[in-house]
Design a protein around this motif. Sequence first.
Motif, PDB file in Angstrom:
ATOM      1  N   TYR A  46       5.465 -16.330  -1.075  1.00  0.00           N
ATOM      2  CA  TYR A  46       6.007 -14.998  -1.367  1.00  0.00           C
ATOM      3  C   TYR A  46       5.683 -14.051  -0.219  1.00  0.00           C
ATOM      4  CZ  TYR A  46       6.682 -10.618  -4.027  1.00  0.00           C
ATOM      5  OH  TYR A  46       7.073  -9.381  -4.469  1.00  0.00           O
ATOM      6  N   MET A  47       6.660 -13.275   0.215  1.00  0.00           N
ATOM      7  CA  MET A  47       6.539 -12.280   1.294  1.00  0.00           C
ATOM      8  C   MET A  47       6.304 -12.924   2.665  1.00  0.00           C
ATOM      9  SD  MET A  47       6.710  -9.262  -0.421  1.00  0.00           S
ATOM     10  CE  MET A  47       6.104  -7.997   0.709  1.00  0.00           C
ATOM     11  N   LEU A 240      10.319  -3.879 -16.649  1.00  0.00           N
ATOM     12  CA  LEU A 240      10.224  -5.171 -15.971  1.00  0.00           C
ATOM     13  C   LEU A 240       9.034  -5.146 -15.020  1.00  0.00           C
ATOM     14  CD1 LEU A 240      11.901  -7.830 -15.625  1.00  0.00           C
ATOM     15  CD2 LEU A 240      13.119  -6.677 -13.776  1.00  0.00           C
ATOM     16  N   LYS A 241       8.069  -6.028 -15.244  1.00  0.00           N
ATOM     17  CA  LYS A 241       6.827  -6.011 -14.469  1.00  0.00           C
ATOM     18  C   LYS A 241       6.673  -7.214 -13.546  1.00  0.00           C
ATOM     19  CE  LYS A 241       3.931  -2.546 -15.113  1.00  0.00           C
ATOM     20  NZ  LYS A 241       3.593  -1.778 -13.874  1.00  0.00           N
ATOM     21  N   SER A 242       7.355  -8.312 -13.829  1.00  0.00           N
ATOM     22  CA  SER A 242       7.101  -9.541 -13.063  1.00  0.00           C
ATOM     23  C   SER A 242       7.815  -9.528 -11.723  1.00  0.00           C
ATOM     24  CB  SER A 242       7.592 -10.768 -13.853  1.00  0.00           C
ATOM     25  OG  SER A 242       6.943 -10.845 -15.089  1.00  0.00           O
ATOM     26  N   THR A 243       7.046  -9.704 -10.649  1.00  0.00           N
ATOM     27  CA  THR A 243       7.672  -9.973  -9.343  1.00  0.00           C
ATOM     28  C   THR A 243       7.539 -11.456  -9.072  1.00  0.00           C
ATOM     29  OG1 THR A 243       5.566  -9.299  -8.385  1.00  0.00           O
ATOM     30  CG2 THR A 243       7.414  -7.804  -8.123  1.00  0.00           C
ATOM     31  N   VAL A 244       8.654 -12.083  -8.796  1.00  0.00           N
ATOM     32  CA  VAL A 244       8.665 -13.527  -8.619  1.00  0.00           C
ATOM     33  C   VAL A 244       9.393 -13.839  -7.319  1.00  0.00           C
ATOM     34  CG1 VAL A 244       9.295 -15.697  -9.707  1.00  0.00           C
ATOM     35  CG2 VAL A 244       8.834 -13.706 -11.117  1.00  0.00           C
ATOM     36  N   GLY A 246      11.880 -15.730  -5.066  1.00  0.00           N
ATOM     37  CA  GLY A 246      13.119 -16.435  -5.377  1.00  0.00           C
ATOM     38  C   GLY A 246      13.977 -15.682  -6.365  1.00  0.00           C
ATOM     39  N   ASP A 247      14.958 -16.379  -6.911  1.00  0.00           N
ATOM     40  CA  ASP A 247      15.964 -15.738  -7.740  1.00  0.00           C
ATOM     41  C   ASP A 247      15.523 -15.608  -9.188  1.00  0.00           C
ATOM     42  OD1 ASP A 247      17.528 -15.536  -5.554  1.00  0.00           O
ATOM     43  OD2 ASP A 247      19.184 -16.747  -6.319  1.00  0.00           O
ATOM     44  N   THR A 248      15.936 -14.503  -9.787  1.00  0.00           N
ATOM     45  CA  THR A 248      15.838 -14.327 -11.223  1.00  0.00           C
ATOM     46  C   THR A 248      17.168 -14.805 -11.802  1.00  0.00           C
ATOM     47  OG1 THR A 248      14.459 -12.401 -10.925  1.00  0.00           O
ATOM     48  CG2 THR A 248      15.579 -12.588 -13.036  1.00  0.00           C
ATOM     49  N   ALA A 249      17.119 -15.481 -12.933  1.00  0.00           N
ATOM     50  CA  ALA A 249      18.378 -15.948 -13.504  1.00  0.00           C
ATOM     51  C   ALA A 249      18.319 -15.792 -15.004  1.00  0.00           C
ATOM     52  CB  ALA A 249      18.616 -17.406 -13.142  1.00  0.00           C
ATOM     53  N   ARG A 266       6.009  -1.107 -10.878  1.00  0.00           N
ATOM     54  CA  ARG A 266       5.055  -1.787 -10.004  1.00  0.00           C
ATOM     55  C   ARG A 266       3.711  -1.071 -10.024  1.00  0.00           C
ATOM     56  NH1 ARG A 266       4.612  -1.439  -3.969  1.00  0.00           N
ATOM     57  NH2 ARG A 266       6.145   0.189  -4.300  1.00  0.00           N
TER      58      ARG A 266
ATOM     59  N   THR B 248      23.522 -14.697 -14.705  1.00  0.00           N
ATOM     60  CA  THR B 248      23.444 -13.802 -13.566  1.00  0.00           C
ATOM     61  C   THR B 248      22.260 -14.279 -12.732  1.00  0.00           C
ATOM     62  OG1 THR B 248      24.235 -11.975 -14.895  1.00  0.00           O
ATOM     63  CG2 THR B 248      23.042 -11.402 -12.893  1.00  0.00           C
ATOM     64  N   GLY B 250      19.983 -13.646  -8.893  1.00  0.00           N
ATOM     65  CA  GLY B 250      19.830 -12.862  -7.683  1.00  0.00           C
ATOM     66  C   GLY B 250      18.382 -12.659  -7.358  1.00  0.00           C
TER      67      GLY B 250
END
Lengths: 319, 319
Positions: A46-47, A240-244, A246-249, A266, B248, B250
């Motif tokens: 990540y990052m 929405l709190k989760s940073t992940v 890659g893609d969110t689906a 955040r 969806t 992204g």
Amino acid sequence: MHALWIDGGRLTLRDDVSQPEAPGEAIVRVRLAGICNTDLELTRGYMGFRGVPGHEFVGEVVSRSGPLASGTRVVGEINAGCGSCNWCVHGLQRHCPGRTVLGILNRSGSHAEYLSLPWQNLHPVHNGLSDDLAVFTEPLAAAYEVLEQRPPLPEERVLVLGDGKLGLLVAAVLQAEGHAPVLAGRHARKLDIARRWGIETVERCNLSGRDWDYVVECTGSAAGLGIAAQLVRPRGTIVLKSTVAGDTAGPLASLVIDEIAVIGSRCGPFPRALAGFERLSSAGVRLTDLIDDVLPLRDGVRAYERAASRGALKVLLRP
Amino acid sequence: MHALWIDGGRLTLRDDVSQPEAPGEAIVRVRLAGICNTDLELTRGYMGFRGVPGHEFVGEVVSRSGPLASGTRVVGEINAGCGSCNWCVHGLQRHCPGRTVLGILNRSGSHAEYLSLPWQNLHPVHNGLSDDLAVFTEPLAAAYEVLEQRPPLPEERVLVLGDGKLGLLVAAVLQAEGHAPVLAGRHARKLDIARRWGIETVERCNLSGRDWDYVVECTGSAAGLGIAAQLVRPRGTIVLKSTVAGDTAGPLASLVIDEIAVIGSRCGPFPRALAGFERLSSAGVRLTDLIDDVLPLRDGVRAYERAASRGALKVLLRP
């Protein structure tokens, strides 16, 4: 100095890292540092982070001159802005487009003996607050951010989705501030902790229907938003709190059909978190229940493994 | 009666469909009906729909008794609620969990000679409004819904993403209501129409940066939310309009990192849309520019093909 180091997603312990310093910034000796899920994500790429990770800490000022006396115990906001843009001028350096972020973006982190931060990022910690509580200031501020952005209305039914560290903190803050949340999770031990704190809980598999007014998504999973969208009522709110990485689906058509509002959330305000410790304590929340282990910095690689193990809560590092 | 029919995603013209009727509802003879992207999605399996599609129409009452005289020209709200739940009691039958939806959910639609709707769903159309404008009432209401939910603030920079039918309507409404939007699209002909209406346009490939305060996502694509998230500024607002079958996806971490608010938006208020036609006209917006073709209902299968062809705008059906 000794420090943990990530390069190409690989974590190692090094003893040859330069002590950070920057003109006009404070040098802080780290007393205790926390391992956060974001740190684990950094070891997964990540990052594209390279350097010393870590952004949760309590430490003491070692600089000889500056607005805070040497020896002052401090916690520190992790975003350092440019100081002159519109965001910084309005006190929102955490959104400055040119910001650095402690242990996350172009700034050496807290999993080390020393770190450096702008003086204005530091907040003194009063004597009554022990290190093992103060080290939670950063994630607690992230939990309070939910209330800064969009507090639940008095009549709203509030669900916290996810019983990890952040989910437990968010539920604790909502509980202490009178919003009577229900915490949904899949880990008996974590739900036990929440109940010990007086928080109502539910097994995630027993959730159904679309009748929650306000859902805080803390699953830490790319699927979290889709799950939250299946639980919130039409015209309800998801924080929405989760940073992940890659893609969110997910089947997100319901966001449109049910006119749901999703609010990304955040980092939060340190002063409110520092004032919150007493409110949490009065409400019966004992944050130290979240500490699974305290390991020396030299065992940092093992500490990360421990933090990444199934069902783990907070693992702390002591330099 | 003659009607179009979808079963298993397959569209056919039938001449043996029963004229719809329901106790206490009005029978309306369809004068003109529009084909919407949602109708095209139904032929791709969206909602698992079986029956007569279509939800855009202008018609005339043929019932002999009821609150509106026979022959009254009408448009109709497409969601029919149970009438007794909390949503319906507050005038929000479009969110009633037990609702039927004209041509979309458990209710025969407007791509037919006749349709049936509750009397309270119908709105009379005044003589000055021609059929080829009135048929836009439903999508125009969906465009006005954006302003009902979260109107842009005076100083906000507003982007409409997507130059399809809905994008053009949303841009037109924002323009007529004084919000000076910029419309971003990929179709020279559609952007030409917007400019003819006095709306500033930009080629989507020329968009960059993260400095829009307020983005209305009208791409009709599963990737739309991810694209919008890369254009909106930190703490900005995305109004999400596209309903898409399936997932969806992204890189949505930016929703959290940049604390973006996403607001799903669907059907809107008919009275505001009916009042809007004159405001749009005064602002130089000629909605009939959106009409690509008017085909007889008997050529409905061909009309759907035409509507699904690349770059098409509105195709109308005349029973």
